[in-house]
Write a protein that holds these residues in place. Structure first.
Motif, short mmCIF file in Angstrom:
data_model
loop_
_atom_site.label_atom_id
_atom_site.label_comp_id
_atom_site.label_asym_id
_atom_site.label_seq_id
_atom_site.Cartn_x
_atom_site.Cartn_y
_atom_site.Cartn_z
N ALA A 1 7.35 8.16 4.82
CA ALA A 1 8.28 8.87 5.70
C ALA A 1 7.65 8.98 7.07
CB ALA A 1 8.58 10.27 5.16
N THR A 2 8.51 9.17 8.06
CA THR A 2 8.00 9.32 9.42
C THR A 2 7.61 10.78 9.65
OG1 THR A 2 8.40 8.68 11.72
CG2 THR A 2 10.22 9.78 10.55
N SER A 3 7.28 11.10 10.88
CA SER A 3 6.82 12.43 11.27
C SER A 3 5.42 12.68 10.71
CB SER A 3 7.80 13.51 10.81
OG SER A 3 7.58 14.71 11.53
N PHE A 4 4.85 13.84 11.01
CA PHE A 4 3.51 14.16 10.53
C PHE A 4 3.30 15.67 10.57
CE2 PHE A 4 3.14 13.35 15.11
CZ PHE A 4 2.44 14.45 15.55
N GLY A 5 2.19 16.10 10.01
CA GLY A 5 1.82 17.50 10.12
C GLY A 5 2.26 18.37 8.96
N GLY A 6 3.01 17.81 8.00
CA GLY A 6 3.53 18.64 6.91
C GLY A 6 2.49 18.87 5.81
N VAL A 7 2.78 19.84 4.95
CA VAL A 7 1.87 20.14 3.84
C VAL A 7 1.86 19.02 2.80
CG1 VAL A 7 1.88 22.65 4.05
CG2 VAL A 7 3.70 21.53 2.73
N ARG A 8 2.91 18.22 2.72
CA ARG A 8 2.92 17.05 1.85
C ARG A 8 2.58 15.82 2.69
NH1 ARG A 8 6.61 20.60 0.01
NH2 ARG A 8 8.05 20.06 1.66
N SER A 9 1.59 15.06 2.25
CA SER A 9 1.15 13.90 3.03
C SER A 9 2.28 12.89 3.18
CB SER A 9 -0.03 13.22 2.33
OG SER A 9 -1.16 14.06 2.35
N THR A 10 2.31 12.25 4.32
CA THR A 10 3.27 11.18 4.57
C THR A 10 2.52 10.01 5.24
OG1 THR A 10 3.84 12.08 6.75
CG2 THR A 10 5.28 12.71 4.92
N GLU B 1 3.48 5.92 7.12
CA GLU B 1 4.46 4.88 7.37
C GLU B 1 3.82 3.71 8.11
OE1 GLU B 1 7.69 5.65 10.02
OE2 GLU B 1 6.47 6.84 11.40
N ARG B 2 4.49 2.58 7.98
CA ARG B 2 4.12 1.40 8.76
C ARG B 2 4.82 1.58 10.10
NH1 ARG B 2 5.51 -3.51 9.99
NH2 ARG B 2 7.58 -3.26 9.07
N ARG B 3 4.02 1.90 11.08
CA ARG B 3 4.62 2.35 12.33
C ARG B 3 5.44 1.25 13.02
NH1 ARG B 3 6.49 7.03 14.00
NH2 ARG B 3 6.67 6.96 16.26
N PHE C 1 0.84 -1.21 0.00
CA PHE C 1 0.00 0.00 0.00
C PHE C 1 0.87 1.26 0.00
CE2 PHE C 1 -1.91 3.26 2.89
CZ PHE C 1 -2.90 3.71 2.04
N LEU C 2 1.85 1.29 0.89
CA LEU C 2 2.73 2.47 0.98
C LEU C 2 3.48 2.68 -0.32
CD1 LEU C 2 4.07 1.92 4.61
CD2 LEU C 2 2.50 3.71 3.85
N VAL D 1 1.66 10.40 -1.48
CA VAL D 1 1.98 10.30 -0.05
C VAL D 1 3.38 9.71 0.07
CG1 VAL D 1 1.25 9.32 2.16
CG2 VAL D 1 -0.47 9.86 0.42
N ASP D 2 4.27 10.47 0.67
CA ASP D 2 5.64 9.97 0.85
C ASP D 2 5.69 8.95 1.98
OD1 ASP D 2 6.55 11.75 -1.10
OD2 ASP D 2 6.96 13.33 0.38
#
Ligand SMILES: *Cc1c(COP(=O)(O)O)cnc(C)c1O
Length: 401
Positions: free
Chosen positions: A350-359, A361-363, A340-341, A347-348
């Motif tokens: 990538a870790t982290s969150f909150g950015g203008v570009r969706s991200t 990850e498989r936590r 899926f990822l 959607v990149d």
């Protein structure tokens, strides 16, 4: 923004009023967008920029007695002053008992509160489902002889372990599980036992939730996430309303030197201007994505506090002003989650969150979080909602067995 938080070297004064001579102009409007675009701006001065650029200075001219506001670059910096004022206006609008300090990262801010407030023999209550680095913090606190108790965020379970505590640490919504607890209820119970209360406000942002108004003593956050929102800055902050406690937090920053660079502070302040637009857009799109995911048979454990039937929704709707940009859910297997990822185009991974570009990850790839192998944390960016929903649905189809 207290001026009382001086320390023994006389340098660390709250310098806000010295810079602008006013309590700020954001009070001219009360809407979140208005407050965000004006937050922390100095009074206009002819021929000066609206938001002064970063001040790069290790030291300042300082003849005679070494008094503030600006002495040495580890203690104070005018670019921090403006950013601290901006964050304070958003976290604690209209409160003149609140003081804000910025840090090099969210962890620097979190550590500053915990390690400046707790002493050997004290009891600290942490969530057991909070930010990934909290277990490391726990080990360090224990190494200093502080007793650490943990309980889950959901169901206000931390209430049951408060007796004898001197500090309660809350993270709501929790990351990555998105459980929510009742800040007011927990703060009242903690205060009745003489404990201070800190809330990690990273996920909600100060526009989504105002912990100080809900009874907390400290609002603490990583500004690395949605506060700055572009995935290019690490930053943290502490806002507190107890002058003595904040003086200790300030002393900790000075001792440890966990300070943001002027460039980062300036970038953060520039980014805060668009916070309301980003929060609005990203939380509306997060709800649209969650609603689309809810229809999918391969998706389980879907969480978004803005969904009316989410277990967190009732408390979230009472204490939050918007529900954040993070949606979490589980796909049947690790392999399906990886496919899926891989299939997502907008959607990149990538870790982290909150950015203008969706991200996303498989936590589970990090270890540490108690999540299933197929657990996905999706951070919804500022793309057009229909494009993003289409990309997520297409990637679900493409990753099917
Ligand atoms: C990212 C994060 C932190 C740590 O922030 P850094 O800026 O990475 O140090 C703390 N709490 C929460 C909830 C976070 O998401």
């Amino acid at each position: 923004m207290s001026d009382s938080a001086t320390d023994d070297e006389g340098g660390a004064t709250g310098a806000v009023d010295d810079v602008t001579g006013t309590a700020g102009r954001a009070g001219a409007g009360t809407g979140d967008g208005t407050r965000a675009v004006r937050a922390g701006l100095p009074e206009p001065v002819k021929h000066e920029p609206t938001l002064p650029g970063p001040v790069f200075a290790a030291h300042f001219h300082l003849p005679g007695d070494p008094t503030g506001p600006y002495t040495y670059g580890r203690d104070e910096n005018p670019t921090w002053t403006l950013l601290e004022r901006a964050v304070g206006e958003l976290e604690a609008p209209g409160r003149d008992d609140a003081e804000t300090l910025v840090f090099a990262s969210g962890m620097a801010a979190i550590s500053a509160v915990l390690f400046s407030q707790l002493r050997t023999g004290d009891v600290c209550v942490l969530p057991d489902d909070g930010y990934q680095a909290l277990p490391l913090v726990r080990a360090q606190l224990e190494a200093y002889g502080i007793e650490v108790r943990t309980a889950p965020t959901g169901g206000d379970a931390q209430l049951d372990v408060l007796d004898g505590a001197s500090l309660l640490w809350i993270e709501t919504p929790s990351n990555p599980g998105l459980d929510v607890c009742d800040i007011g209820r927990l703060a009242e119970a903690a205060h009745a036992r003489g404990a201070l209360v800190a809330v990690d406000n990273t996920l909600a942002t100060p526009l989504g939730q105002r912990p100080l108004e809900l009874g907390a003593d400290f609002a603490v956050a990583s500004g690395t996430k949605q506060l700055t929102g572009h995935g290019d800055v690490l930053l943290g902050y502490v806002v507190g309303r107890d002058a003595e406690a904040m003086a200790a937090v300030r002393r900790w920053r000075k001792i440890v030197g966990a300070i943001p660079g002027p460039m980062e502070a300036w970038l953060a302040h520039r980014s805060v201007a668009t916070l309301q637009m980003r929060v609005d857009r990203q939380s509306a799109t997060a709800l649209a994505v969650a609603e689309a995911l809810r229809e999918r048979p391969e998706v389980t454990g879907l969480r978004y506090p803005g969904l009316p039937d989410d277990p967190s929704h009732e408390i979230a709707a009472r204490q939050m002003r918007s529900f954040g940009c993070v949606v979490s859910f589980t796909l049947p297997t690790r392999a399906r989650a990886d496919r899926f990822l891989d299939a997502l185009r907008l959607v990149d991974d990538a870790t982290s969150f909150g950015g203008v570009r969706s991200t996303a990850e498989r936590r589970g790839r990090w270890g540490g979080d108690a999540v299933p192998e197929g657990f996905i944390r999706l951070s919804v960016g500022a793309e057009d909602p229909e494009d993003l929903v289409a990309d997520v649905l297409r990637a679900l189809e493409a990753s099917a067995d």
